[in-house]
Design a protein around this motif. Sequence first.
Motif, PDB file in Angstrom:
ATOM      1  N   PRO A   1      16.095  -4.991  -3.515  1.00  0.00           N
ATOM      2  CA  PRO A   1      16.342  -4.994  -2.061  1.00  0.00           C
ATOM      3  C   PRO A   1      15.846  -3.753  -1.334  1.00  0.00           C
ATOM      4  N   THR A   2      14.528  -3.512  -1.373  1.00  0.00           N
ATOM      5  CA  THR A   2      13.928  -2.393  -0.647  1.00  0.00           C
ATOM      6  C   THR A   2      12.661  -2.871   0.033  1.00  0.00           C
ATOM      7  N   ASP A   3      12.255  -2.150   1.089  1.00  0.00           N
ATOM      8  CA  ASP A   3      11.035  -2.505   1.814  1.00  0.00           C
ATOM      9  C   ASP A   3      10.411  -1.241   2.387  1.00  0.00           C
ATOM     10  N   GLY A   4       9.484  -0.647   1.629  1.00  0.00           N
ATOM     11  CA  GLY A   4       8.808   0.562   2.068  1.00  0.00           C
ATOM     12  C   GLY A   4       9.639   1.817   1.839  1.00  0.00           C
ATOM     13  N   PHE A   5       9.003   2.983   2.088  1.00  0.00           N
ATOM     14  CA  PHE A   5       9.710   4.260   1.975  1.00  0.00           C
ATOM     15  C   PHE A   5       8.860   5.366   2.568  1.00  0.00           C
ATOM     16  N   TRP A   6       9.460   6.520   2.781  1.00  0.00           N
ATOM     17  CA  TRP A   6       8.722   7.773   2.955  1.00  0.00           C
ATOM     18  C   TRP A   6       9.380   8.809   2.057  1.00  0.00           C
ATOM     19  N   SER A   7       8.604   9.822   1.646  1.00  0.00           N
ATOM     20  CA  SER A   7       9.138  10.800   0.700  1.00  0.00           C
ATOM     21  C   SER A   7       8.528  12.168   0.935  1.00  0.00           C
ATOM     22  N   VAL A   8       9.208  13.188   0.431  1.00  0.00           N
ATOM     23  CA  VAL A   8       8.678  14.551   0.426  1.00  0.00           C
ATOM     24  C   VAL A   8       9.026  15.175  -0.909  1.00  0.00           C
ATOM     25  N   GLY A   9       8.074  15.902  -1.491  1.00  0.00           N
ATOM     26  CA  GLY A   9       8.294  16.489  -2.806  1.00  0.00           C
ATOM     27  C   GLY A   9       7.762  17.911  -2.900  1.00  0.00           C
ATOM     28  N   LEU A  10       8.379  18.711  -3.760  1.00  0.00           N
ATOM     29  CA  LEU A  10       7.952  20.071  -4.054  1.00  0.00           C
ATOM     30  C   LEU A  10       7.756  20.208  -5.550  1.00  0.00           C
TER      31      LEU A  10
ATOM     32  N   PHE B   1       0.853  -1.178   0.000  1.00  0.00           N
ATOM     33  CA  PHE B   1       0.000   0.000   0.000  1.00  0.00           C
ATOM     34  C   PHE B   1       0.894   1.235   0.000  1.00  0.00           C
ATOM     35  N   THR B   2       0.631   2.133  -0.939  1.00  0.00           N
ATOM     36  CA  THR B   2       1.409   3.368  -1.056  1.00  0.00           C
ATOM     37  C   THR B   2       0.453   4.549  -0.908  1.00  0.00           C
ATOM     38  N   TYR B   3       0.816   5.486  -0.021  1.00  0.00           N
ATOM     39  CA  TYR B   3      -0.047   6.622   0.300  1.00  0.00           C
ATOM     40  C   TYR B   3       0.671   7.927  -0.031  1.00  0.00           C
ATOM     41  N   SER B   4      -0.094   8.918  -0.467  1.00  0.00           N
ATOM     42  CA  SER B   4       0.456  10.260  -0.647  1.00  0.00           C
ATOM     43  C   SER B   4      -0.590  11.291  -0.239  1.00  0.00           C
ATOM     44  N   LEU B   5      -0.103  12.419   0.242  1.00  0.00           N
ATOM     45  CA  LEU B   5      -0.977  13.519   0.657  1.00  0.00           C
ATOM     46  C   LEU B   5      -0.249  14.816   0.342  1.00  0.00           C
ATOM     47  N   GLY B   6      -0.995  15.781  -0.218  1.00  0.00           N
ATOM     48  CA  GLY B   6      -0.344  17.023  -0.604  1.00  0.00           C
ATOM     49  C   GLY B   6      -1.247  18.228  -0.459  1.00  0.00           C
ATOM     50  N   LEU B   7      -0.613  19.394  -0.536  1.00  0.00           N
ATOM     51  CA  LEU B   7      -1.329  20.659  -0.442  1.00  0.00           C
ATOM     52  C   LEU B   7      -0.807  21.581  -1.533  1.00  0.00           C
ATOM     53  N   GLY B   8      -1.736  22.122  -2.323  1.00  0.00           N
ATOM     54  CA  GLY B   8      -1.367  23.033  -3.398  1.00  0.00           C
ATOM     55  C   GLY B   8      -1.916  24.423  -3.142  1.00  0.00           C
ATOM     56  N   TYR B   9      -1.203  25.438  -3.621  1.00  0.00           N
ATOM     57  CA  TYR B   9      -1.638  26.821  -3.417  1.00  0.00           C
ATOM     58  C   TYR B   9      -1.384  27.641  -4.671  1.00  0.00           C
TER      59      TYR B   9
ATOM     60  N   ALA C   1       3.002  23.207  -4.976  1.00  0.00           N
ATOM     61  CA  ALA C   1       2.444  22.131  -4.153  1.00  0.00           C
ATOM     62  C   ALA C   1       3.560  21.421  -3.396  1.00  0.00           C
ATOM     63  N   ILE C   2       3.203  20.861  -2.257  1.00  0.00           N
ATOM     64  CA  ILE C   2       4.104  20.026  -1.482  1.00  0.00           C
ATOM     65  C   ILE C   2       3.394  18.706  -1.207  1.00  0.00           C
ATOM     66  N   THR C   3       4.118  17.592  -1.292  1.00  0.00           N
ATOM     67  CA  THR C   3       3.529  16.285  -1.035  1.00  0.00           C
ATOM     68  C   THR C   3       4.409  15.495  -0.076  1.00  0.00           C
ATOM     69  N   VAL C   4       3.773  14.605   0.632  1.00  0.00           N
ATOM     70  CA  VAL C   4       4.491  13.598   1.407  1.00  0.00           C
ATOM     71  C   VAL C   4       3.957  12.238   0.977  1.00  0.00           C
ATOM     72  N   GLY C   5       4.828  11.245   0.946  1.00  0.00           N
ATOM     73  CA  GLY C   5       4.436   9.905   0.540  1.00  0.00           C
ATOM     74  C   GLY C   5       4.932   8.872   1.530  1.00  0.00           C
ATOM     75  N   TYR C   6       4.234   7.742   1.568  1.00  0.00           N
ATOM     76  CA  TYR C   6       4.610   6.673   2.505  1.00  0.00           C
ATOM     77  C   TYR C   6       4.172   5.333   1.929  1.00  0.00           C
ATOM     78  N   GLU C   7       5.061   4.370   1.988  1.00  0.00           N
ATOM     79  CA  GLU C   7       4.705   2.998   1.649  1.00  0.00           C
ATOM     80  C   GLU C   7       5.035   2.103   2.835  1.00  0.00           C
ATOM     81  N   THR C   8       4.073   1.302   3.259  1.00  0.00           N
ATOM     82  CA  THR C   8       4.268   0.442   4.412  1.00  0.00           C
ATOM     83  C   THR C   8       5.330  -0.611   4.126  1.00  0.00           C
ATOM     84  N   SER C   9       6.184  -0.862   5.109  1.00  0.00           N
ATOM     85  CA  SER C   9       7.148  -1.953   4.987  1.00  0.00           C
ATOM     86  C   SER C   9       6.450  -3.249   5.386  1.00  0.00           C
TER      87      SER C   9
END
Length: 374
Positions: A317-326, A282-290, A299-307
């Motif tokens: 060789p990866t297991d999940g992540f978190w991210s931030v974007g502009l 499951f991969t999630y993202s949430l953002g706010l635009g102005y 806009a700014i976003t944050v993302g998360y994938e469950t490990s």
Amino acid sequence: MKKALLQACALCVGATGAYAGGLDRSGQGINLIFEEGSVVQFRLGYTNPDVSGTLGGVDSGNVANSFFTPHLGYKRALTDQLDFAIMYDQPFGADVEYGANYPLSVNPTSPVGGRSGVLEASARTDAITALLRYKINNGFSAIGGLRVQRLTGDVTVPAAAGYQTDIDADIDYGYVIGVAWEKPEIAARVSLTYNSKVTHSISQTESANQVPPIPAGLVVVDTDTEVVTPQSVNLDFQTGVAPKTLLFGSVRWVDWPQSVYAPPLYVGITNDNLLDYDDDTFTYSLGLGYQFTEEFAGAITVGYETSTGSTVSDLGPTDGFWSVGLGGTYSIEKAQISGGVQYTDIGDATTNQGAQFSGNSAWSVGFQVTYALD
């Protein structure tokens, strides 16, 4: 306000899929179908990952090569109720290469004439998706379409008697179905889409060294098997929350256990699959635009994938992540020009062979142009 914000948001949200699930590249988004009128769109992303680990005290080096994620699309309003879009992307891919001294890069048959090489894998899918969207009433619409997908790749596993496989390119088909609801007065939209699995019946050339006491030599066989790119579900949403402000996000589920690659010669050598997965993601993202000005939105976003906590393939060789974007979008007459950058902290992972990967990350940048044709 709405159109410029959507461009900035689409770029940021799309980028969060750059390292999702290890092989998930594009996120299979369909935001283009919601553009107003008729448009053409081009997007190019670039990801530079840094992924390394150790096995038996030996450093793997950075195993993940940089890659591009292209997107090209055309959308046309056929009638007031019917829209058409056609899109090209590369939904899944892999490009890994280990160091020459890594244990899985060492061919145990090399003293008796085994070939040399390193543990590496390259895989690419190219997909063309044709979509129709029919607007029903009260803001609801139905979405459906066909996906044509091409798969190719090659894998080398020196530790398995110098094993190598070259996959012949194969084309197969899948489909997309979905529903959406919109309320333009508040820039609100919710869409739910299902992407079917695509089953590739592939032909490949496998080769490996014979293991003593059999006389040294190379065994080469042409074999057939199946590879599945998995089914997935995307939930995307957005809504205005204040003047010139848009809240948006997404949830993506991918059924990775559907993806099994078991070439016959490799299975015969190792009694194991070359690639498989224990868990879906499951991969999630949430953002706010102005909307800062009439011409510019950001806009700014944050993302998360469950490990999952499960062991993973050495080829991913990866297991999940978190991210931030502009991201930001600038409007010039009929063109919307967007750019963005994203940092991803890649989750720690333990591979099937016991290697430990930790402290890894990736940087992604992207550029998008959307041009109105009417």
